[in-house]
Motif scaffolding. Structure first.
Motif, PDB file in Angstrom:
ATOM      1  N   ILE A 123     -35.500 -11.439  -9.523  1.00 41.55           N
ATOM      2  CA  ILE A 123     -34.132 -11.918  -9.339  1.00 41.55           C
ATOM      3  C   ILE A 123     -33.787 -11.971  -7.857  1.00 41.55           C
ATOM      4  CG2 ILE A 123     -33.378 -10.990 -11.551  1.00 41.55           C
ATOM      5  CD1 ILE A 123     -32.070  -8.664 -10.018  1.00 41.55           C
ATOM      6  N   ARG A 124     -32.667 -12.573  -7.554  1.00 43.68           N
ATOM      7  CA  ARG A 124     -32.081 -12.520  -6.214  1.00 43.68           C
ATOM      8  C   ARG A 124     -30.702 -11.883  -6.345  1.00 43.68           C
ATOM      9  NH1 ARG A 124     -35.978 -12.312  -4.011  1.00 43.68           N
ATOM     10  NH2 ARG A 124     -37.102 -13.856  -2.756  1.00 43.68           N
ATOM     11  N   ILE A 125     -30.518 -10.737  -5.729  1.00 43.12           N
ATOM     12  CA  ILE A 125     -29.222 -10.067  -5.748  1.00 43.12           C
ATOM     13  C   ILE A 125     -28.252 -10.863  -4.876  1.00 43.12           C
ATOM     14  CG2 ILE A 125     -27.976  -7.952  -5.151  1.00 43.12           C
ATOM     15  CD1 ILE A 125     -30.624  -6.438  -5.614  1.00 43.12           C
ATOM     16  N   GLU A 126     -27.033 -11.050  -5.354  1.00 46.22           N
ATOM     17  CA  GLU A 126     -26.013 -11.809  -4.626  1.00 46.22           C
ATOM     18  C   GLU A 126     -25.214 -10.830  -3.761  1.00 46.22           C
ATOM     19  OE1 GLU A 126     -23.903 -13.796  -7.765  1.00 46.22           O
ATOM     20  OE2 GLU A 126     -25.793 -14.264  -8.776  1.00 46.22           O
ATOM     21  N   TYR A 127     -25.527 -10.792  -2.496  1.00 44.96           N
ATOM     22  CA  TYR A 127     -24.908  -9.809  -1.607  1.00 44.96           C
ATOM     23  C   TYR A 127     -23.560 -10.292  -1.095  1.00 44.96           C
ATOM     24  CZ  TYR A 127     -29.543  -7.725  -1.584  1.00 44.96           C
ATOM     25  OH  TYR A 127     -30.721  -7.146  -1.974  1.00 44.96           O
ATOM     26  N   MET A 128     -22.615  -9.360  -1.016  1.00 42.80           N
ATOM     27  CA  MET A 128     -21.305  -9.626  -0.426  1.00 42.80           C
ATOM     28  C   MET A 128     -21.161  -8.741   0.798  1.00 42.80           C
ATOM     29  SD  MET A 128     -19.986 -11.948  -2.300  1.00 42.80           S
ATOM     30  CE  MET A 128     -18.351 -11.966  -1.548  1.00 42.80           C
ATOM     31  N   PHE A 129     -20.722  -9.327   1.902  1.00 42.56           N
ATOM     32  CA  PHE A 129     -20.607  -8.603   3.166  1.00 42.56           C
ATOM     33  C   PHE A 129     -19.142  -8.511   3.599  1.00 42.56           C
ATOM     34  CE2 PHE A 129     -24.712 -10.703   2.977  1.00 42.56           C
ATOM     35  CZ  PHE A 129     -25.591  -9.684   3.320  1.00 42.56           C
ATOM     36  N   PRO A 130     -18.798  -7.469   4.360  1.00 39.34           N
ATOM     37  CA  PRO A 130     -17.427  -7.376   4.873  1.00 39.34           C
ATOM     38  C   PRO A 130     -17.164  -8.439   5.927  1.00 39.34           C
ATOM     39  CG  PRO A 130     -18.791  -5.624   5.793  1.00 39.34           C
ATOM     40  CD  PRO A 130     -19.618  -6.312   4.740  1.00 39.34           C
ATOM     41  N   ASP A 131     -15.897  -8.744   6.119  1.00 30.65           N
ATOM     42  CA  ASP A 131     -15.490  -9.713   7.137  1.00 30.65           C
ATOM     43  C   ASP A 131     -15.803  -9.152   8.517  1.00 30.65           C
ATOM     44  OD1 ASP A 131     -13.099 -10.654   9.102  1.00 30.65           O
ATOM     45  OD2 ASP A 131     -13.608 -12.247   7.701  1.00 30.65           O
ATOM     46  N   ALA A 132     -16.567  -9.896   9.317  1.00 32.10           N
ATOM     47  CA  ALA A 132     -17.012  -9.405  10.623  1.00 32.10           C
ATOM     48  C   ALA A 132     -15.843  -9.125  11.564  1.00 32.10           C
ATOM     49  CB  ALA A 132     -17.970 -10.415  11.255  1.00 32.10           C
ATOM     50  N   VAL A 133     -14.817  -9.965  11.505  1.00 34.32           N
ATOM     51  CA  VAL A 133     -13.664  -9.779  12.393  1.00 34.32           C
ATOM     52  C   VAL A 133     -12.915  -8.497  12.047  1.00 34.32           C
ATOM     53  CG1 VAL A 133     -11.447 -10.751  13.122  1.00 34.32           C
ATOM     54  CG2 VAL A 133     -13.432 -12.248  12.795  1.00 34.32           C
ATOM     55  N   GLU A 134     -12.776  -8.211  10.728  1.00 32.21           N
ATOM     56  CA  GLU A 134     -12.084  -6.988  10.315  1.00 32.21           C
ATOM     57  C   GLU A 134     -12.873  -5.745  10.708  1.00 32.21           C
ATOM     58  OE1 GLU A 134      -9.426  -8.302   6.473  1.00 32.21           O
ATOM     59  OE2 GLU A 134     -11.405  -7.451   6.111  1.00 32.21           O
ATOM     60  N   VAL A 135     -14.185  -5.779  10.532  1.00 31.29           N
ATOM     61  CA  VAL A 135     -15.019  -4.636  10.928  1.00 31.29           C
ATOM     62  C   VAL A 135     -14.951  -4.432  12.434  1.00 31.29           C
ATOM     63  CG1 VAL A 135     -17.375  -3.747  11.044  1.00 31.29           C
ATOM     64  CG2 VAL A 135     -16.575  -4.876   8.964  1.00 31.29           C
ATOM     65  N   GLN A 136     -15.022  -5.527  13.166  1.00 30.86           N
ATOM     66  CA  GLN A 136     -14.956  -5.446  14.629  1.00 30.86           C
ATOM     67  C   GLN A 136     -13.647  -4.823  15.088  1.00 30.86           C
ATOM     68  OE1 GLN A 136     -16.342  -8.831  17.261  1.00 30.86           O
ATOM     69  NE2 GLN A 136     -14.134  -9.046  17.550  1.00 30.86           N
ATOM     70  N   ALA A 137     -12.534  -5.241  14.491  1.00 32.84           N
ATOM     71  CA  ALA A 137     -11.226  -4.704  14.874  1.00 32.84           C
ATOM     72  C   ALA A 137     -11.131  -3.210  14.551  1.00 32.84           C
ATOM     73  CB  ALA A 137     -10.116  -5.469  14.164  1.00 32.84           C
ATOM     74  N   LEU A 138     -11.635  -2.813  13.368  1.00 31.61           N
ATOM     75  CA  LEU A 138     -11.588  -1.405  12.972  1.00 31.61           C
ATOM     76  C   LEU A 138     -12.392  -0.542  13.940  1.00 31.61           C
ATOM     77  CD1 LEU A 138     -10.916   0.869  10.944  1.00 31.61           C
ATOM     78  CD2 LEU A 138     -12.953   0.180   9.658  1.00 31.61           C
ATOM     79  N   VAL A 139     -13.605  -0.968  14.261  1.00 31.86           N
ATOM     80  CA  VAL A 139     -14.477  -0.172  15.130  1.00 31.86           C
ATOM     81  C   VAL A 139     -13.948  -0.137  16.559  1.00 31.86           C
ATOM     82  CG1 VAL A 139     -16.798  -0.003  16.107  1.00 31.86           C
ATOM     83  CG2 VAL A 139     -16.502  -0.549  13.690  1.00 31.86           C
ATOM     84  N   ARG A 140     -13.448  -1.273  17.042  1.00 29.47           N
ATOM     85  CA  ARG A 140     -12.924  -1.305  18.418  1.00 29.47           C
ATOM     86  C   ARG A 140     -11.679  -0.448  18.568  1.00 29.47           C
ATOM     87  NH1 ARG A 140     -13.406  -7.587  20.632  1.00 29.47           N
ATOM     88  NH2 ARG A 140     -15.682  -7.576  20.967  1.00 29.47           N
ATOM     89  N   ASN A 141     -10.839  -0.447  17.538  1.00 26.94           N
ATOM     90  CA  ASN A 141      -9.582   0.300  17.625  1.00 26.94           C
ATOM     91  C   ASN A 141      -9.741   1.786  17.341  1.00 26.94           C
ATOM     92  OD1 ASN A 141      -8.131  -2.035  18.216  1.00 26.94           O
ATOM     93  ND2 ASN A 141      -7.692  -2.464  16.062  1.00 26.94           N
ATOM     94  N   LYS A 142     -10.657   2.125  16.425  1.00 27.03           N
ATOM     95  CA  LYS A 142     -10.733   3.519  15.978  1.00 27.03           C
ATOM     96  C   LYS A 142     -12.092   4.173  16.153  1.00 27.03           C
ATOM     97  CE  LYS A 142      -6.942   3.565  12.671  1.00 27.03           C
ATOM     98  NZ  LYS A 142      -6.523   4.025  11.328  1.00 27.03           N
ATOM     99  N   GLY A 143     -13.095   3.401  16.547  1.00 24.97           N
ATOM    100  CA  GLY A 143     -14.420   3.968  16.719  1.00 24.97           C
ATOM    101  C   GLY A 143     -15.254   3.870  15.450  1.00 24.97           C
ATOM    102  N   LEU A 144     -16.507   4.322  15.564  1.00 26.37           N
ATOM    103  CA  LEU A 144     -17.458   4.189  14.469  1.00 26.37           C
ATOM    104  C   LEU A 144     -17.263   5.210  13.355  1.00 26.37           C
ATOM    105  CD1 LEU A 144     -20.691   3.507  16.561  1.00 26.37           C
ATOM    106  CD2 LEU A 144     -19.689   1.946  14.883  1.00 26.37           C
ATOM    107  N   PHE A 145     -16.610   6.332  13.661  1.00 21.11           N
ATOM    108  CA  PHE A 145     -16.516   7.410  12.672  1.00 21.11           C
ATOM    109  C   PHE A 145     -15.075   7.884  12.480  1.00 21.11           C
ATOM    110  CE2 PHE A 145     -20.744   7.573  14.567  1.00 21.11           C
ATOM    111  CZ  PHE A 145     -21.548   7.516  13.434  1.00 21.11           C
ATOM    112  N   SER A 146     -14.142   6.951  12.479  1.00 20.16           N
ATOM    113  CA  SER A 146     -12.725   7.316  12.338  1.00 20.16           C
ATOM    114  C   SER A 146     -12.433   7.956  11.001  1.00 20.16           C
ATOM    115  CB  SER A 146     -11.842   6.076  12.515  1.00 20.16           C
ATOM    116  OG  SER A 146     -12.154   5.086  11.537  1.00 20.16           O
TER     117      SER A 146
END
Length: 455
Positions: A163-186
């Motif tokens: 089979i081929r698993i249908e992967y869903m990924f988080p929105d890159a812009v939202e992840v970028q904003a979260l990490v930039r504002n709060k860091g990698l381990f907020s």
């Protein structure tokens, strides 16, 4: 969302139905996968009817609202004029084996249903789907922070089942904003809910919008304090499916009544791939920073978000199955993560709402959602509301939010037509009174039609 259909090989199966007592571990595991498929009851596919609209009209706006509600949410007819009672179906399947439940789910929904695969014991779901001989689909949420062992399991499962698993990924812009504002381990400091919402809940919402049903590996014994009342099948109380609106998605939980030890006996008996982390003491496996092994005698959920209170050990994917204390809905902690956060959504205070109500000739129309951040139905419409705000930016319509729980609830009930959360109001440019959005369809297209016809 373009999703490819994967198929399983056909397998002939016969024998007795699953029994949870009076047998050894191995025979018990064999019984789990044993069911007579020749006795399957035919269940035709049906569409699900939405609740009838209760249109609230006001004088000269009456024809507008009626017309808008007709275009937005026409009543969906059942095939054969019948409405499926999933609560009754859940009772009928209470003593059914996981294989029988899986078979009925796949027969009923075909390629409009998919298995949610997290890379742990959920491989049992894929094995059951294969044993039915029916085509099936599998999707998974890749948060970007999974263990290497989990990714290797994904690859092994694809090769094992073809089979081929249908992967869903988080929105890159939202992840970028979260990490930039709060860091990698907020999440170690302010709780895991915000990170889970960005990396898991919103991608799941996108995946489910392309389906009419989904299959999960939830079990009652996974978290007795919060998952003890999981039904075999239910209308999903939180997420929306392909047709949009409350009631448009069905959730199947074939393993709800199965104990974790029996699932593992089944996996060993069928000799299927499993996550290598299990051999290192991991039981419940999520993202790498938020998962650790458990000690002998500890419950499996102790290894998830171990730095938080036990009652917080949910990520939001199964919010509708979390058991709450009576009256908990109106007493949620004020520290719950805020929602509808966007530069295009105006946060209104009570004074701002009162001023908006007083204006008879507004320069712009206003669309306002009355919400509570802890409300799962508000959370479920967050993505579509923010997208709507982006589409309406600079087009003569302001999009806003007003938190209407707590001390503002009585005011919202008396002055703003609040019945339940969320309530959506349109303040047209010329009409003095707000028009309440009458439909349970909260997708972008339905809301846009409502605004365009009435602003």
């Amino acid at each position: 969302m373009a999703l490819a259909v994967t198929s399983s090989s056909s397998t002939a199966i016969s024998g007795s139905s699953f029994s949870r007592s009076g047998a050894s571990s191995e025979s018990k595991a064999l019984q789990i996968c044993s069911i007579r498929l020749s006795d399957r009851t035919h269940l035709s596919q049906r569409r699900y009817s939405m609740k009838p609209l209760n249109v609230e009209s006001h004088s000269r706006n009456e024809s507008w609202v009626s017309r808008a509600s007709t275009l937005i949410a026409p009543e969906v007819e059942e095939k054969g004029g019948e409405v499926e009672d999933f609560e009754q179906l859940a009772k009928k399947l209470e003593d059914a084996s996981p294989l029988e439940i899986m078979d009925k789910a796949l027969e009923k929904f075909g390629d409009e249903i998919a298995i949610a695969f997290s890379g742990a014991e959920d491989v049992a779901l894929i094995e059951y789907a294969r044993l039915t001989g029916k085509p099936f689909r599998v999707f998974s949420l890749d948060t970007g922070r999974l263990n290497p062992e989990t990714y290797r399991l994904f690859d092994a499962v694809e090769k094992q089942y073809g089979i081929r698993i249908e992967y869903m990924f988080p929105d890159a812009v939202e992840v970028q904003a979260l990490v930039r504002n709060k860091g990698l381990f907020s999440f170690y400091e302010d709780g895991h809910q915000e990170c889970c919402r960005v990396r898991k809940v919103r991608p799941l919402r996108r995946a489910l919008k392309g389906l009419k049903a989904w299959i999960t590996g939830q079990r009652k014994d996974q978290s007795p304090g919060t998952r003890s009342e999981i039904p075999i099948v239910q209308v999903d109380p939180v997420f929306e499916g392909l047709d949009g609106g409350v009631g448009s998605l069905v959730k199947w939980n074939p393993l709800a009544n199965v104990e974790g030890s029996d699932v593992w006996n089944f996996l060993r008996t069928m000799d299927v791939p499993v996550n290598a982390l299990h051999a290192q003491g991991y039981v419940s496996i999520g993202c790498e920073p938020c998962t650790r092994p458990v000690l002998p005698g500890q419950h499996e959920r102790e290894g998830r978000w171990w730095w938080e209170d036990a009652k917080a050990k949910e990520c939001g994917l199964h919010k509708g199955n979390i058991k709450e204390e009576d009256g908990a809905a109106d007493s949620k902690p004020a520290a719950v993560q805020e929602i509808f956060e966007s530069n295009n959504v105006v946060a209104l205070s009570r004074g701002g709402v009162e001023n908006l109500m007083k204006l008879e000739n507004r320069k712009e129309a206003w669309l306002v959602v009355l919400y509570a951040p802890w409300c799962p139905f508000c959370q479920a419409m967050e993505a579509s509301y923010i997208e709507l705000a982006e589409k309406l930016a600079g087009k003569g319509v302001k999009v806003a939010k007003f938190r209407a729980d707590g001390e503002q609830k009585e005011f919202a009930k008396q002055e703003l037509q609040l019945g339940s959360f969320p309530t959506i109001l349109l303040f047209p440019k010329s009409a003095p009174r707000a028009i309440k959005y009458p439909s349970e369809h909260r997708d972008v297209d339905s809301l846009m039609t409502f605004v365009n016809l009435l602003r």
